[in-house]
Write an enzyme that holds these catalytic residues in place. Structure first.
Site, short mmCIF file in Angstrom:
data_model
loop_
_atom_site.label_atom_id
_atom_site.label_comp_id
_atom_site.label_asym_id
_atom_site.label_seq_id
_atom_site.Cartn_x
_atom_site.Cartn_y
_atom_site.Cartn_z
N LYS A 25 0.86 -1.21 0.00
CA LYS A 25 0.00 0.00 0.00
C LYS A 25 0.88 1.25 0.00
CE LYS A 25 -1.75 1.54 4.04
NZ LYS A 25 -1.48 2.95 4.39
N ASN A 26 1.91 1.26 0.87
CA ASN A 26 2.71 2.47 1.06
C ASN A 26 3.74 2.70 -0.03
OD1 ASN A 26 1.12 2.90 3.22
ND2 ASN A 26 2.64 2.37 4.77
N CYS A 120 -4.75 12.45 12.38
CA CYS A 120 -5.61 11.25 12.38
C CYS A 120 -5.50 10.64 13.78
CB CYS A 120 -5.15 10.28 11.31
SG CYS A 120 -3.57 9.55 11.72
N ARG A 125 0.23 14.47 12.59
CA ARG A 125 0.66 14.29 11.19
C ARG A 125 0.95 15.63 10.50
NH1 ARG A 125 -1.11 9.07 9.92
NH2 ARG A 125 0.56 9.01 8.41
N ASP A 311 4.55 0.49 11.99
CA ASP A 311 3.34 -0.09 11.42
C ASP A 311 3.14 -1.55 11.82
OD1 ASP A 311 3.47 1.73 8.27
OD2 ASP A 311 2.88 2.29 10.30
N ARG A 403 -8.65 -0.43 4.52
CA ARG A 403 -7.75 0.54 3.86
C ARG A 403 -6.41 -0.12 3.51
NH1 ARG A 403 -6.79 5.74 7.10
NH2 ARG A 403 -5.52 5.98 5.22
C1 EPZ Z 1 4.11 6.90 6.18
O1 EPZ Z 1 3.35 7.94 6.75
C2 EPZ Z 1 3.18 5.70 6.12
N1 EPZ Z 1 2.02 6.01 5.28
C3 EPZ Z 1 2.71 5.32 7.53
O2 EPZ Z 1 1.92 4.14 7.40
C4 EPZ Z 1 3.93 5.01 8.38
O3 EPZ Z 1 3.52 4.74 9.70
C5 EPZ Z 1 4.88 6.23 8.38
O4 EPZ Z 1 5.23 6.56 7.01
C6 EPZ Z 1 6.16 5.96 9.15
O5 EPZ Z 1 6.81 4.84 8.62
C7 EPZ Z 1 2.16 5.97 3.93
O6 EPZ Z 1 3.23 5.70 3.41
C8 EPZ Z 1 0.94 6.27 3.14
P1 EPZ Z 1 6.18 10.30 8.31
P2 EPZ Z 1 3.95 9.47 6.76
O7 EPZ Z 1 6.07 11.55 7.53
O8 EPZ Z 1 4.73 9.70 5.51
C9 EPZ Z 1 6.63 13.53 11.67
C10 EPZ Z 1 0.14 2.70 7.77
O9 EPZ Z 1 -0.22 2.14 8.80
N2 EPZ Z 1 6.53 14.53 10.58
O10 EPZ Z 1 7.42 9.45 8.19
O11 EPZ Z 1 2.86 10.39 7.09
C11 EPZ Z 1 5.25 12.95 11.99
O12 EPZ Z 1 4.58 13.77 12.92
C12 EPZ Z 1 0.55 4.15 7.81
O13 EPZ Z 1 0.24 2.15 6.63
C13 EPZ Z 1 6.76 15.87 10.88
O14 EPZ Z 1 7.05 16.23 12.00
O15 EPZ Z 1 4.94 9.35 8.00
C14 EPZ Z 1 5.53 11.60 12.57
O16 EPZ Z 1 5.77 11.73 13.96
C15 EPZ Z 1 0.31 4.78 9.17
N3 EPZ Z 1 6.66 16.80 9.87
C16 EPZ Z 1 6.85 11.20 11.90
O17 EPZ Z 1 7.36 12.36 11.23
C17 EPZ Z 1 6.34 16.44 8.59
O18 EPZ Z 1 6.29 17.33 7.71
C18 EPZ Z 1 6.65 10.11 10.87
O19 EPZ Z 1 5.87 10.64 9.84
C19 EPZ Z 1 6.10 15.08 8.31
C20 EPZ Z 1 6.20 14.14 9.32
#
Ligand code: EPZ
Length: 425
Positions: A25-26, A120, A125, A311, A403
């Site tokens: 998915k990701n 969420c 996020r 995850d 999802r």
């Molecule tokens: C991706 O989300 C995945 N989703 C998530 O999977 C996964 O948990 C996550 O990466 C971490 O591996 C998809 O790929 C669609 P991040 P993403 O930006 O990109 C902080 C699932 O279960 N952050 O790496 O949104 C944020 O707050 C889902 O399949 C900032 O501070 O994750 C978080 O604490 C859930 N500022 C951390 O980084 C930003 O601009 C990780 O977020 C962006 C993120």
């Protein structure tokens, strides 16, 4: 009263047999978004049948791309006819991951408009790192109330960007924005997840010039245009981990097909530490897992890749509830990813939390209960618990599970699980 679907699970014996893992998915979501960059036909194979993928296809069609299924898991996409750079609010509300369409739109059309994706269940996020990257490339981001507009008068210009956190989404958005920018972009402290590598390999097949994907430093040399290509999505490492953990939790013996062991090394290593048997047949992308007694407890800390994946945290916690002793979890990636604790405790688990730490004291057996999926991975954890518990478990809010898990009921039924999707008033 409107009808709703729930999962009805009767706990039973060990899971046995084989399961074929679907595409990730990701990886599918950012690669679909990346199709916006191309003006020629793209074929994607191994696309998982998921609600989130349907939403991303809806986003592409809204923008003007032609997207059609040419087989169970194959899509033909033609983005030559894109006629708007606005992603509708309701689609962003449905799935915040739609935000990764912003980088491609900005790169090809010099503008992108949508609603700032909200938080969420698992966390706020934020998108500050995405915007920091776009602005470093010369774009202006205008955020007011809910609307967000990212524009650039001239070309995007390559630059050096340091990510305060190795954000997966920000790395993907900035890498895609940089593909058609002028000059070189260097992303420091980039995310290293396999899905980043898959996206980079897809973009390179379209003609992008990207080096270092999978390391902390990604270098993108901007090009004039990107062409069409054909690409197969990598297997879903988190779906694979979920089935491995379910197999072990039920003391079963399951062959997982279409899985890349190196993508889930932390989960494999922990299972072996706990006493499960894990046999990797690398050349055939197969992993066999089994356990015939209670597992030893262990401790995990979730971290960006290659650390233990957040995850798989909920699913691992479910396994820990029936281990032979006390286990600990520290969740360092998201600020609120313990909502499954209350649901597992309803099934007789003994879990206590304090901030981002959880302590799980193993119990002899879980019992069935009425529980609620609070996010897609928590839902998977409850399915595992239901299959292992004595008695019946009813899981509601299963739209979360749909999802990220395709054909979950069929796959678990084939492994001998007593699980049905029923509609109730
Ligand atoms: C991706 O989300 C995945 N989703 C998530 O999977 C996964 O948990 C996550 O990466 C971490 O591996 C998809 O790929 C669609 P991040 P993403 O930006 O990109 C902080 C699932 O279960 N952050 O790496 O949104 C944020 O707050 C889902 O399949 C900032 O501070 O994750 C978080 O604490 C859930 N500022 C951390 O980084 C930003 O601009 C990780 O977020 C962006 C993120």
């Amino acid at each position: 009263m409107d009808k709703k679907e729930i999962l009805l699970i009767n706990g039973g014996g060990p899971l046995r047999g084989e399961v074929i893992i679907s595409g990730a998915k990701n990886s599918a979501l950012p690669i679909l978004a990346a199709c916006v960059l191309g003006t020629e036909e793209i074929i994607l194979d191994g696309v998982p049948d998921l609600k989130d993928v349907e939403i991303m296809i809806e986003v592409l069609r809204h923008l003007g791309s032609k997207v059609e299924y040419i087989g169970d898991e194959s899509l033909r996409i033609d983005s030559s006819g894109i006629n708007t750079c606005e992603t509708p609010f309701e689609l962003m509300d449905k799935m915040r991951a739609s935000f990764v369409v912003m980088g491609p739109l900005l790169s090809r059309f010099k503008e992108a408009h949508t609603k700032a994706p909200g938080g969420c269940n698992i966390g706020a996020r934020p998108i500050d790192l995405h915007l920091k990257g776009f602005e470093a490339l010369g774009a202006k981001a205008l955020v007011n109330d809910e609307a967000i507009s990212i524009t650039t008068d001239g070309e995007l210009i390559g630059n050096e960007i340091y990510l305060d956190f190795p954000s997966v989404g920000a790395t993907q958005n900035i890498m895609m924005a940089a593909t058609l920018a002028k000059g070189e972009t260097i992303i420091e402290n980039a995310a290293k997840e396999p899905e980043i590598v898959d996206l980079a390999s897809f973009l390179s097949k379209m003609g992008a010039k990207i080096k270092g994907a999978g390391t902390s430093t990604i270098v993108v040399d901007g090009v004039e245009k990107l062409t069409g290509t054909r690409h197969t999505i990598i297997p879903d490492r988190i779906e694979a981990a979920s089935y491995m953990l379910a197999a072990v939790m039920t003391k079963g013996d399951v062959t997982i097909k279409n899985v890349i062991g190196s993508h889930i090394r932390p989960v494999i290593a922990k299972l072996i530490e706990m006493g499960a048997s894990v046999e990797e047949i690398e050349e055939e992308d197969i992993i066999k897992v089994s356990a015939n007694q209670k597992l030893k407890p262990t401790n995990i800390q979730t971290l960006p890749y290659p650390g233990f994946p957040t995850d798989a945290q909920a699913q691992f916690m479910a396994l820990m509830t029936v281990c032979d002793g006390e286990s600990k979890i520290q969740e360092t990636v998201f600020e609120n990813r313990f909502m499954h604790v209350e649901q597992l405790n309803k099934m007789g688990a003994a879990i206590a939390t304090s901030g981002n730490r959880a302590t799980i004291v193993g119990v002899d057996k879980l019992h069935g209960a009425d529980v609620k999926a609070t996010d897609l991975r928590a839902g998977a954890a409850l399915v595992m618990a239901g299959l292992t518990a004595s008695g019946q478990t009813r899981i509601s809010d299963i739209y979360h599970i749909d999802r990220g898990y395709s054909k979950l009921v069929e796959k678990f039924t084939k492994l001998g699980g007593d699980i049905k999707r029923v509609t109730i008033d």
